[in-house]
Structures are given as structure tokens and as C-alpha cells.
Write a protein that holds these residues in place. Structure first.
Motif, PDB file in Angstrom:
ATOM      1  N   PHE A   6     -33.678 -26.365  -3.038  1.00 15.86           N
ATOM      2  CA  PHE A   6     -32.448 -27.081  -2.690  1.00 15.86           C
ATOM      3  C   PHE A   6     -32.743 -28.512  -2.240  1.00 15.86           C
ATOM      4  O   PHE A   6     -31.934 -29.403  -2.456  1.00 15.86           O
ATOM      5  CB  PHE A   6     -31.649 -26.320  -1.627  1.00 15.86           C
ATOM      6  CG  PHE A   6     -30.834 -25.212  -2.215  1.00 15.86           C
ATOM      7  CD1 PHE A   6     -29.659 -25.492  -2.895  1.00 15.86           C
ATOM      8  CD2 PHE A   6     -31.254 -23.898  -2.125  1.00 15.86           C
ATOM      9  CE1 PHE A   6     -28.912 -24.482  -3.468  1.00 15.86           C
ATOM     10  CE2 PHE A   6     -30.509 -22.882  -2.691  1.00 15.86           C
ATOM     11  CZ  PHE A   6     -29.334 -23.175  -3.372  1.00 15.86           C
ATOM     12  N   PHE A  24     -31.549 -19.943   2.315  1.00 19.24           N
ATOM     13  CA  PHE A  24     -31.799 -20.240   0.896  1.00 19.24           C
ATOM     14  C   PHE A  24     -32.836 -21.349   0.792  1.00 19.24           C
ATOM     15  O   PHE A  24     -32.718 -22.368   1.442  1.00 19.24           O
ATOM     16  CB  PHE A  24     -30.531 -20.756   0.197  1.00 19.24           C
ATOM     17  CG  PHE A  24     -29.366 -19.811   0.162  1.00 19.24           C
ATOM     18  CD1 PHE A  24     -29.427 -18.554   0.732  1.00 19.24           C
ATOM     19  CD2 PHE A  24     -28.190 -20.200  -0.453  1.00 19.24           C
ATOM     20  CE1 PHE A  24     -28.334 -17.694   0.695  1.00 19.24           C
ATOM     21  CE2 PHE A  24     -27.087 -19.360  -0.494  1.00 19.24           C
ATOM     22  CZ  PHE A  24     -27.157 -18.112   0.078  1.00 19.24           C
ATOM     23  N   ALA A  26     -34.970 -21.588  -2.644  1.00 20.97           N
ATOM     24  CA  ALA A  26     -34.958 -21.850  -4.082  1.00 20.97           C
ATOM     25  C   ALA A  26     -33.534 -21.710  -4.607  1.00 20.97           C
ATOM     26  O   ALA A  26     -32.799 -20.800  -4.217  1.00 20.97           O
ATOM     27  CB  ALA A  26     -35.864 -20.858  -4.786  1.00 20.97           C
ATOM     28  N   GLN A  31     -27.546 -22.207 -10.232  1.00 24.99           N
ATOM     29  CA  GLN A  31     -27.430 -23.335  -9.288  1.00 24.99           C
ATOM     30  C   GLN A  31     -28.292 -24.512  -9.738  1.00 24.99           C
ATOM     31  O   GLN A  31     -27.854 -25.665  -9.708  1.00 24.99           O
ATOM     32  CB  GLN A  31     -27.850 -22.879  -7.891  1.00 24.99           C
ATOM     33  CG  GLN A  31     -26.876 -21.878  -7.288  1.00 24.99           C
ATOM     34  CD  GLN A  31     -27.464 -21.051  -6.164  1.00 24.99           C
ATOM     35  OE1 GLN A  31     -28.628 -21.218  -5.786  1.00 24.99           O
ATOM     36  NE2 GLN A  31     -26.659 -20.146  -5.620  1.00 24.99           N
ATOM     37  N   GLY A  51     -23.216 -12.273  -8.470  1.00 24.14           N
ATOM     38  CA  GLY A  51     -24.567 -11.884  -8.096  1.00 24.14           C
ATOM     39  C   GLY A  51     -25.621 -12.895  -8.536  1.00 24.14           C
ATOM     40  O   GLY A  51     -26.770 -12.815  -8.139  1.00 24.14           O
ATOM     41  N   THR A  52     -25.210 -13.863  -9.357  1.00 26.32           N
ATOM     42  CA  THR A  52     -26.151 -14.879  -9.825  1.00 26.32           C
ATOM     43  C   THR A  52     -26.184 -16.092  -8.888  1.00 26.32           C
ATOM     44  O   THR A  52     -26.995 -16.990  -9.075  1.00 26.32           O
ATOM     45  CB  THR A  52     -25.738 -15.394 -11.224  1.00 26.32           C
ATOM     46  OG1 THR A  52     -24.374 -15.827 -11.151  1.00 26.32           O
ATOM     47  CG2 THR A  52     -25.854 -14.306 -12.281  1.00 26.32           C
ATOM     48  N   GLY A  53     -25.294 -16.094  -7.909  1.00 26.91           N
ATOM     49  CA  GLY A  53     -25.205 -17.259  -7.011  1.00 26.91           C
ATOM     50  C   GLY A  53     -24.226 -18.296  -7.529  1.00 26.91           C
ATOM     51  O   GLY A  53     -24.281 -19.458  -7.147  1.00 26.91           O
ATOM     52  N   LYS A  54     -23.280 -17.871  -8.371  1.00 21.71           N
ATOM     53  CA  LYS A  54     -22.364 -18.853  -8.968  1.00 21.71           C
ATOM     54  C   LYS A  54     -21.412 -19.465  -7.941  1.00 21.71           C
ATOM     55  O   LYS A  54     -20.981 -20.595  -8.104  1.00 21.71           O
ATOM     56  CB  LYS A  54     -21.606 -18.253 -10.151  1.00 21.71           C
ATOM     57  CG  LYS A  54     -20.536 -17.278  -9.749  1.00 21.71           C
ATOM     58  CD  LYS A  54     -19.761 -16.816 -10.970  1.00 21.71           C
ATOM     59  CE  LYS A  54     -19.047 -15.518 -10.708  1.00 21.71           C
ATOM     60  NZ  LYS A  54     -17.970 -15.596  -9.693  1.00 21.71           N
ATOM     61  N   THR A  55     -21.082 -18.720  -6.884  1.00 19.23           N
ATOM     62  CA  THR A  55     -20.168 -19.275  -5.884  1.00 19.23           C
ATOM     63  C   THR A  55     -20.774 -20.522  -5.235  1.00 19.23           C
ATOM     64  O   THR A  55     -20.121 -21.558  -5.134  1.00 19.23           O
ATOM     65  CB  THR A  55     -19.836 -18.226  -4.797  1.00 19.23           C
ATOM     66  OG1 THR A  55     -19.529 -16.991  -5.458  1.00 19.23           O
ATOM     67  CG2 THR A  55     -18.662 -18.654  -3.958  1.00 19.23           C
TER      68      THR A  55
HETATM   69  P1  AMP Z   1     -22.488 -14.841  -5.959  1.00 19.36           P
HETATM   70  O1  AMP Z   1     -23.098 -14.631  -7.311  1.00 19.36           O
HETATM   71  O2  AMP Z   1     -21.973 -16.236  -5.816  1.00 19.36           O
HETATM   72  O3  AMP Z   1     -21.480 -13.796  -5.628  1.00 19.36           O
HETATM   73  O4  AMP Z   1     -23.671 -14.748  -4.866  1.00 19.36           O
HETATM   74  C1  AMP Z   1     -24.397 -13.577  -4.681  1.00 19.36           C
HETATM   75  C2  AMP Z   1     -25.152 -13.562  -3.350  1.00 19.36           C
HETATM   76  O5  AMP Z   1     -26.352 -14.306  -3.434  1.00 19.36           O
HETATM   77  C3  AMP Z   1     -24.405 -14.098  -2.150  1.00 19.36           C
HETATM   78  O6  AMP Z   1     -24.501 -13.148  -1.119  1.00 19.36           O
HETATM   79  C4  AMP Z   1     -25.136 -15.357  -1.760  1.00 19.36           C
HETATM   80  O7  AMP Z   1     -25.120 -15.537  -0.375  1.00 19.36           O
HETATM   81  C5  AMP Z   1     -26.534 -15.123  -2.279  1.00 19.36           C
HETATM   82  N1  AMP Z   1     -27.182 -16.359  -2.764  1.00 19.36           N
HETATM   83  C6  AMP Z   1     -26.610 -17.304  -3.525  1.00 19.36           C
HETATM   84  N2  AMP Z   1     -27.493 -18.274  -3.825  1.00 19.36           N
HETATM   85  C7  AMP Z   1     -28.664 -17.948  -3.254  1.00 19.36           C
HETATM   86  C8  AMP Z   1     -29.971 -18.561  -3.201  1.00 19.36           C
HETATM   87  N3  AMP Z   1     -30.224 -19.697  -3.837  1.00 19.36           N
HETATM   88  N4  AMP Z   1     -30.945 -17.926  -2.502  1.00 19.36           N
HETATM   89  C9  AMP Z   1     -30.683 -16.760  -1.883  1.00 19.36           C
HETATM   90  N5  AMP Z   1     -29.492 -16.117  -1.896  1.00 19.36           N
HETATM   91  C10 AMP Z   1     -28.480 -16.701  -2.569  1.00 19.36           C
END
Ligand code: AMP
Length: 242
Positions: A6, A24, A26, A31, A51-55
Motif C-alpha cells: 500500500f 493491510f 500488501a 487493489q 472476498g478479493t478485496g474489491k470494496t
Molecule cells: P471484499 O472482497 O471487499 O469483500 O473484502 C474481503 C475481506 O478482505 C475484507 O474483510 C477486507 O477487510 C479484507 N481485505 C481487503 N483487502 C485486504 C488486503 N489488502 N489485505 C488484507 N485483507 C484485506
């Protein structure tokens, strides 16, 4: 792909601190690819599942850009709208904006149907920068005059394929003409069937595409092969393999 941290993503120190406070370090693949594209102001189509961290992939750049704009001083009003299909997702997205934006001084609220509207309209009346909404309640509150989208600059359509499955297409088509033409739009969907591609085409202009392959659903320890055989030979082949 090499790992991107980040602190390599040109985030403002306040935003970076909020992200690293979450533990976080990496950036996830979506992202790492999406954040630079979004921060340059491009429209984007992101193929990624929950689950991919798209939010974080869409909320961090919006927070960063709004924070920098707000420092220079801007007119009050809703600057970012995130449309998502379910109450649960809306709440989760709200929590992400709260977490990544906690040093940015921006205000957000979450609105969804099935509950009384009073707390939601009160939050809107106090003034917000970021609105996270499900389509039905959004239209309802627009109709009642509680929401004006003429100051909008960032629009996110989250889980577009689920929106379609849940029958929200007509609501979305009623919302789109209410958004200013000049805006940055981000479109996320886990799958891209033709109907979704068409919808994306009506929302985005010159979008960049970012795609992450979903985690493999097969277990590494299992070997898989394909055999082409006539139907009549299937049993014999199975016997010989066994
Ligand atoms: P999402 O796919 O946006 O629903 O995020 C899934 C989960 O991954 C959420 O609980 C986030 O808090 C976590 N998350 C998102 N980005 C990262 C990251 N770069 N490193 C670790 N955890 C993450």
C-alpha cells in the motif's frame, strides 16, 4: 504478479495510516491493478468477486480523491454514490468507508429498505459526502426530495450481475439519468455475461478493464485429465482407469 504494498500506491499519509492500521500491507491483485487506474480518474470495469478485496479497491481511491478535493474546499453535497444490491453489502461497504476514511474527515451514510427511513433521512439532512445505497430505497428517498445527486462526481455500481439477478435493472435504469454526465464511474461484477457488458456500456465512458481470476476451485492435490471416448466405451475406460 509481484506484490504491491500500500505504501507504493501514492496514498496520502492519512489514508495510508488508516489502511495499515487495519493490518493491510500488501494490496490484493484487484487493489494493485484498480487503485492506480481509479486515482488517474478513468472509468473502470472490474471483474472481481466478493472476498478479493474489491470494496477497498474502490473505497480507498474515492476517499483519497475526496479528501484532497475537500482540503481545497468544495461545495457541500453528495460526491460519491455506491449502489449495491443488498442491505448486508451496503453495511459492509459503509464499514469500509468508516475504516479507510477515519482520518479523512469525510461523512458517509448507508441507506437500505426494510427499515424505517427516519434515521436515514436525518443522516442525509446533517450532510454527507458519500452515500451507500440499495436501489429501491435510493429511488424512494430521491422521490421524497431527501436526496439530490447533482453534486455527484463518483459513481460505483457494485455486484452488477447480482443486481440483475435480483431484478434491480429497472431501478438502475431510472437512477442513471439522475446522475451528472460528468463523473467517474466504476463498475464491478463477478461475471460478465452480454447483458452486463451492455449495461456497463451505458454507464461507462472509455473504461479500463481490470480482472482478477477467481481462486481456483480445485484442490492442488487432485490430478485432473480429460479423455474423449465414445459413449459405449465409457464404462470400459472407467474400469481400466480404476
Ligand atoms: P471484499 O472482497 O471487499 O469483500 O473484502 C474481503 C475481506 O478482505 C475484507 O474483510 C477486507 O477487510 C479484507 N481485505 C481487503 N483487502 C485486504 C488486503 N489488502 N489485505 C488484507 N485483507 C484485506
Amino acid at each position: 504478479m509481484e506484490t504491491i504494498r500500500f505504501d507504493e500506491l501514492n496514498l496520502d499519509p492519512r489514508i495510508l495510516r488508516a489502511v495499515t492500521d487495519m493490518g493491510f500491507e500488501a494490496a490484493s491483485p484487484i487493489q494493485a491493478q484498480a487503485i492506480p487506474v481509479e486515482m488517474e480518474g478513468h472509468d473502470m470495469i472490474g471483474q472481481a468477486q466478493t472476498g478479493t478485496g474489491k470494496t477497498a479497491a474502490f473505497s480507498i481511491p474515492i476517499i483519497q480523491r475526496l479528501y484532497l478535493q475537500k482540503k481545497k474546499g468544495y461545495k457541500r453535497g453528495i460526491k460519491a454514490l455506491i449502489l449495491t444490491p443488498t442491505r448486508e453489502l451496503a453495511i459492509q461497504i459503509g464499514e469500509s468507508f468508516a475504516a479507510y476514511g477515519r482520518f479523512a474527515g469525510l461523512r458517509h451514510t448507508v441507506i437500505f429498505g426494510g427499515v424505517g427511513q427516519k434515521p436515514q433521512t436525518e443522516a442525509l439532512e446533517r450532510g454527507i459526502d458519500i452515500l451507500i445505497a440499495t436501489p429501491g430505497r435510493l429511488l424512494d428517498l430521491i422521490g421524497q426530495g431527501f436526496i439530490h445527486l447533482d453534486t455527484l462526481e463518483y459513481f460505483v455500481l457494485d455486484e452488477a450481475d447480482r443486481m440483475l439477478d435480483m431484478g434491480f435493472i429497472h431501478d438502475i435504469k431510472r437512477i442513471l439519468p439522475l446522475l451528472p454526465k460528468k463523473r467517474q464511474s466504476l463498475f464491478f461484477s463477478a461475471t460478465m455475461p452480454p447483458e452486463i457488458e451492455r449495461l456497463a456500456g451505458t454507464i461507462l465512458s472509455a473504461p479500463q478493464k481490470v480482472e482478477v481470476t477467481p481462486a481456483s476451485s480445485t484442490v492442488d492435490a487432485i490430478d485432473q485429465s480429460v479423455y474423449f471416448v465414445e459413449k459405449a466405451e465409457k464404462i470400459n475406460l472407467l474400469k481400466s482407469l480404476l
